[in-house]
Design a protein around this motif. Structure first.
Motif, PDB file in Angstrom:
ATOM      1  N   PHE A   1       0.925  -1.013  -0.004  1.00  0.00           N
ATOM      2  CA  PHE A   1      -0.030   0.124  -0.142  1.00  0.00           C
ATOM      3  C   PHE A   1       0.911   1.172   0.044  1.00  0.00           C
ATOM      4  O   PHE A   1       0.795   2.226  -0.825  1.00  0.00           O
ATOM      5  CB  PHE A   1      -0.873   0.033   1.340  1.00  0.00           C
ATOM      6  N   THR A   2       1.905   1.216   0.802  1.00  0.00           N
ATOM      7  CA  THR A   2       2.842   2.605   0.860  1.00  0.00           C
ATOM      8  C   THR A   2       3.384   2.738  -0.468  1.00  0.00           C
ATOM      9  O   THR A   2       3.712   3.903  -0.913  1.00  0.00           O
ATOM     10  CB  THR A   2       3.969   2.010   1.860  1.00  0.00           C
TER      11      THR A   2
ATOM     12  N   VAL B   1       0.992   4.314  -2.665  1.00  0.00           N
ATOM     13  CA  VAL B   1       1.013   5.812  -2.631  1.00  0.00           C
ATOM     14  C   VAL B   1       2.106   6.571  -3.111  1.00  0.00           C
ATOM     15  O   VAL B   1       2.166   7.597  -3.658  1.00  0.00           O
ATOM     16  CB  VAL B   1       0.721   6.024  -1.156  1.00  0.00           C
ATOM     17  N   LEU B   2       3.327   5.909  -2.753  1.00  0.00           N
ATOM     18  CA  LEU B   2       4.698   6.442  -3.359  1.00  0.00           C
ATOM     19  C   LEU B   2       4.642   6.775  -4.712  1.00  0.00           C
ATOM     20  O   LEU B   2       4.834   7.827  -5.154  1.00  0.00           O
ATOM     21  CB  LEU B   2       5.867   5.480  -2.778  1.00  0.00           C
TER      22      LEU B   2
ATOM     23  N   VAL C   1       4.701  10.326  -6.557  1.00  0.00           N
ATOM     24  CA  VAL C   1       5.893  10.820  -7.283  1.00  0.00           C
ATOM     25  C   VAL C   1       5.386  10.776  -8.770  1.00  0.00           C
ATOM     26  O   VAL C   1       5.803  11.856  -9.494  1.00  0.00           O
ATOM     27  CB  VAL C   1       7.129   9.625  -7.209  1.00  0.00           C
TER      28      VAL C   1
ATOM     29  N   GLY D   1       3.552  14.125  -9.042  1.00  0.00           N
ATOM     30  CA  GLY D   1       4.757  15.175  -8.730  1.00  0.00           C
ATOM     31  C   GLY D   1       5.616  15.507  -9.880  1.00  0.00           C
ATOM     32  O   GLY D   1       5.928  16.547 -10.021  1.00  0.00           O
ATOM     33  N   MET D   2       6.067  14.535 -10.535  1.00  0.00           N
ATOM     34  CA  MET D   2       7.062  14.508 -11.561  1.00  0.00           C
ATOM     35  C   MET D   2       6.347  15.399 -12.713  1.00  0.00           C
ATOM     36  O   MET D   2       6.855  16.058 -13.388  1.00  0.00           O
ATOM     37  CB  MET D   2       7.610  13.208 -12.225  1.00  0.00           C
TER      38      MET D   2
ATOM     39  N   THR E   1      12.874   5.272  -8.036  1.00  0.00           N
ATOM     40  CA  THR E   1      12.120   5.644  -6.713  1.00  0.00           C
ATOM     41  C   THR E   1      11.320   4.285  -5.929  1.00  0.00           C
ATOM     42  O   THR E   1      11.551   3.991  -4.923  1.00  0.00           O
ATOM     43  CB  THR E   1      10.789   6.423  -6.886  1.00  0.00           C
TER      44      THR E   1
ATOM     45  N   LEU F   1      14.252   2.187  -4.509  1.00  0.00           N
ATOM     46  CA  LEU F   1      14.705   2.780  -3.184  1.00  0.00           C
ATOM     47  C   LEU F   1      13.493   2.763  -1.981  1.00  0.00           C
ATOM     48  O   LEU F   1      13.734   1.914  -0.954  1.00  0.00           O
ATOM     49  CB  LEU F   1      14.928   4.432  -3.139  1.00  0.00           C
ATOM     50  N   GLY F   2      12.165   2.949  -2.603  1.00  0.00           N
ATOM     51  CA  GLY F   2      11.172   2.730  -1.468  1.00  0.00           C
ATOM     52  C   GLY F   2      10.968   1.235  -0.948  1.00  0.00           C
ATOM     53  O   GLY F   2      10.984   0.950   0.171  1.00  0.00           O
TER      54      GLY F   2
ATOM     55  N   VAL G   1      13.779   0.393   1.410  1.00  0.00           N
ATOM     56  CA  VAL G   1      13.764   0.793   2.871  1.00  0.00           C
ATOM     57  C   VAL G   1      12.630   0.141   3.571  1.00  0.00           C
ATOM     58  O   VAL G   1      12.802  -0.286   4.495  1.00  0.00           O
ATOM     59  CB  VAL G   1      13.365   2.231   2.709  1.00  0.00           C
ATOM     60  N   ILE G   2      11.510  -0.335   2.731  1.00  0.00           N
ATOM     61  CA  ILE G   2      10.275  -0.816   3.567  1.00  0.00           C
ATOM     62  C   ILE G   2      10.842  -2.377   3.829  1.00  0.00           C
ATOM     63  O   ILE G   2      10.710  -2.763   5.195  1.00  0.00           O
ATOM     64  CB  ILE G   2       8.936  -1.025   2.644  1.00  0.00           C
TER      65      ILE G   2
ATOM     66  N   ILE H   1       3.989   5.958   6.355  1.00  0.00           N
ATOM     67  CA  ILE H   1       4.216   6.100   4.819  1.00  0.00           C
ATOM     68  C   ILE H   1       5.047   7.278   4.691  1.00  0.00           C
ATOM     69  O   ILE H   1       5.947   7.051   3.676  1.00  0.00           O
ATOM     70  CB  ILE H   1       2.509   6.131   4.329  1.00  0.00           C
TER      71      ILE H   1
ATOM     72  N   SER I   1       8.932   6.562   4.792  1.00  0.00           N
ATOM     73  CA  SER I   1       9.431   5.654   4.072  1.00  0.00           C
ATOM     74  C   SER I   1       9.747   6.233   2.449  1.00  0.00           C
ATOM     75  O   SER I   1      10.381   5.443   1.593  1.00  0.00           O
ATOM     76  CB  SER I   1       8.592   4.351   3.833  1.00  0.00           C
TER      77      SER I   1
ATOM     78  N   LEU J   1      12.254  17.021  -5.586  1.00  0.00           N
ATOM     79  CA  LEU J   1      10.622  17.209  -6.157  1.00  0.00           C
ATOM     80  C   LEU J   1      10.431  18.644  -5.884  1.00  0.00           C
ATOM     81  O   LEU J   1       9.963  19.469  -6.454  1.00  0.00           O
ATOM     82  CB  LEU J   1       9.856  16.271  -5.695  1.00  0.00           C
TER      83      LEU J   1
ATOM     84  N   ILE K   1       9.638  21.668  -8.236  1.00  0.00           N
ATOM     85  CA  ILE K   1       8.407  22.015  -8.418  1.00  0.00           C
ATOM     86  C   ILE K   1       8.032  23.829  -7.959  1.00  0.00           C
ATOM     87  O   ILE K   1       7.727  24.854  -8.630  1.00  0.00           O
ATOM     88  CB  ILE K   1       7.206  21.580  -8.026  1.00  0.00           C
TER      89      ILE K   1
END
Lengths: 307, 305
Positions: free
Chosen positions: A14-15, A18-19, A23, A26-27, A278, A281-282, A285-286, B146, B149, B158, B162
């Protein structure tokens, strides 16, 4: 136990979702596009063809859905700024460089940190303790890249002992590894020292000594085994951070690793490459956070993972 | 019983017993007490003194010096330290002393204000999560997990891309996740203090939730909060200087400490002395903040007295 791991993994997925979402949008929210970075005017016709090729002409939400579908199938797409290279190939190319350095630095930090920690917890000589305290205080409080710079001035520029940049000879690993380990060594030393001191004054240590166990085994088997718990919880995320590379170290020593690729991909607006890195890396980490929690529970049965 | 209390039943206390119940120790407030313990810690006092000097210098030097932080003089470029220029001059003949102090102004301002912002967010978020508890607490803490992480580098870049390489964007980038540690700590504290009798007493006499949270819980959790705050300032200095150093931080026209270090990188091999000043400024500031943090931590640990 299995239920707990499953729960953590579900939360992790789930994380990640969301990530990826954050992102991705965001990009897209960043000004500029992958094709506008050289300030060269691209003919409208070419631009349209390029955008069609990479699927950038579709609405953002549609791109998002397509990307998610591909990721689930394990396809991270092709890089935009590096002609036709698969994102997974770029990762395969860069990862070994960063990971090798990271693993060396990790092992060095843990071994060095525990040795110094044990030394300063058990020593009767005040000066040993003072030296270690000074060292760890500096390591914890001064930003690592400044220490690396100082080290470069001293060892490479003034004394000309070590090569300044690159990773061409075995000696050239020394400075990057040291640079990466300054602050972790200090933190691990502090953690080991304080917890070992607590443990060594407990009753079961006295019992072990009165049984006639050799002092070395008292420290290693009874003391350290119990004292290393905080180190384990610290080491998990540290490992994740180290094998994914540090931007500063890679920039300072001109090392072509993941950290540098990551920054470049963002400034090149290479959407697919950034997303791929991303996710890498994510996920690391998890997973590492989960692993260190499980190891901690294995060392200390009192910790209940599924609380 | 018809006995009445009359004036004759009382007599004056003899003069020498008048002050027998006087407590010789001056009554101290919580903060005064902590300060008196803090003062005994030499390293912490040195740190505080250095930080004070640094703040004063970074405000006063650029105002009083005859050199502006941008005034160039090509004839004396790359000069070694002298009476005229205590730290020497850089590749454009600018006075390094003035530039380092001016950089301190920017870096310290960013560090302190971001720590302050994180403090407010952390107290509110952690306070609410810990005080309300239950489902709300769980959802709030999962959200924090969340957020935690996400690789730091990623969101920092980012945000800066932005919103541009401005100081507000830098503040946002530093604060984006730095408040999480504070929030977790406040939550932990509030959860344990919530169970204490005085919190119950406050509820019984009808205090509102906001009042209990701000007047009772946060005030009693203040020690660890301040210690956390002192670790936040150096880490903000670190983030800002490292980003500007790598070249993705503040706009190149803003001479923060990281930017100054970056400037000196080209001359690293020929004039290494130039970069040493900036390194010293950042390192010593971080070191003194660390000492201050340790000092405050010990001063607030009332149990260990």
């Amino acid at each position: 136990m299995l239920k707990y791991i499953g729960k953590r993994l579900l939360l992790g997925i789930f994380t990640m979702f969301v990530l990826i979402t954050v992102v991705f949008f965001g990009m897209k929210a960043m000004p500029g596009s992958p094709f506008s970075r050289d300030n060269k005017a691209i003919p409208a016709e070419t631009l349209r063809a390029l955008e069609e090729k990479y699927g950038l002409d579709k609405p953002v939400t549609e791109q998002y859905v397509v990307y998610l579908k591909n990721v689930v199938r394990g396809d991270f797409g092709i890089s935009i700024s590096k002609k036709g290279q698969q994102v997974s190939e770029i990762i395969k190319l860069r990862m070994p460089v960063t990971a090798k350095l990271g693993i060396m630095a990790f092992v060095f930090s843990v071994v060095m940190g525990i040795v110094l920690g044990v030394l300063s917890a058990l020593t009767k000589k005040q000066w040993v303790n003072s030296v270690i305290t000074v060292f760890t205080t500096i390591g914890v409080s001064v930003p690592g890249f400044l220490l690396s710079l100082l080290m470069m001035v001293l060892l490479a520029v003034k004394l000309k002992l070590l090569p300044v940049v690159g990773l061409n000879t075995p000696q050239s690993y020394i400075m990057p590894v040291l640079a990466l380990s300054f602050s972790p060594v200090s933190s691990i030393t502090r953690l080991t020292r304080s917890s070992l001191r607590d443990v060594m004054s407990s009753d079961y240590i006295t019992l072990a000594r009165s049984k006639g166990t050799k002092e070395f085994w008292v420290v290693v088997k009874h003391g350290l085994k119990n004292a290393l718990l905080p180190v384990v919880t610290y080491a998990g995320p540290l490992f994740a951070g180290m094998i994914t590379g540090s931007l500063t170290t890679e920039t300072l020593f001109s090392i072509p690793g993941i950290g540098k690729e990551f920054t470049n991909s963002i400034s090149n607006r290479d959407y697919t490459l950034t997303m791929g890195l991303t996710i890498l890396l994510g996920a690391l980490v998890i997973v590492m956070a989960l692993v260190s929690d499980l190891v901690a529970a294995m060392i200390d049965p009192r910790i209940k993972v599924d609380k | 019983m018809s006995e009445r209390i009359t004036n004759e039943m009382f007599e004056l206390l003899p003069e020498n017993e008048k002050n027998s119940e006087f407590i010789a120790m001056e009554s101290k407030t919580f903060l005064k007490d902590a300060w008196s313990r803090y003062k005994k810690n030499k390293l912490a006092m040195v740190g505080l003194a250095f930080l004070a000097v640094m703040v004063v210098l970074s405000i006063a030097v650029p105002m009083l010096s005859k050199y502006g932080f941008e005034s160039q003089n090509i004839e004396i470029k790359n000069a070694l330290p002298s009476l005229e220029h205590p730290f020497g001059t850089d590749k454009l003949g600018r006075d390094i002393f003035v530039r380092v102090m001016y950089g301190g102004r920017i870096s310290l301002a960013i560090a302190f204000s971001s720590a302050f912002i994180c403090l407010i967010i952390g107290i509110l978020y952690g306070g609410v999560a810990g005080y309300v508890g239950g489902k709300v607490d769980m959802i709030m803490m999962r959200f924090v997990d969340i957020l935690d992480s996400v690789p730091t580098l990623l969101y920092v870049i980012l945000i800066l891309m932005i919103f541009g390489n401005t100081i507000p964007a830098m503040l946002l980038a530093i604060c984006f996740t730095s408040w999480i540690g504070m929030a977790r700590q406040v939550r932990q504290q509030v959860r344990s203090i919530k169970e204490m009798e005085y919190a119950l007493a406050a509820t019984v006499i009808g205090a509102s939730h906001t009042r209990i949270l701000l007047k009772h819980l946060v005030v009693n959790a203040i020690g660890p909060i301040i210690v956390n705050l002192t670790t936040m300032v150096p880490s903000a200095i670190f983030t800002e200087s490292f980003l500007s150093f790598v070249g993705i931080g503040l706009d190149p026209s803003i001479p923060s400490w990281g930017k100054l270090a970056n400037d000196c990188r080209d001359l690293f091999f020929t004039f290494p002395i130039q970069i040493v000043w900036v390194i010293a400024a950042i390192s010593l500031t971080c070191l003194s903040l660390n000492f201050i943090g340790d000092g405050i931590g010990e001063a607030f640990q009332t149990k260990k007295r």
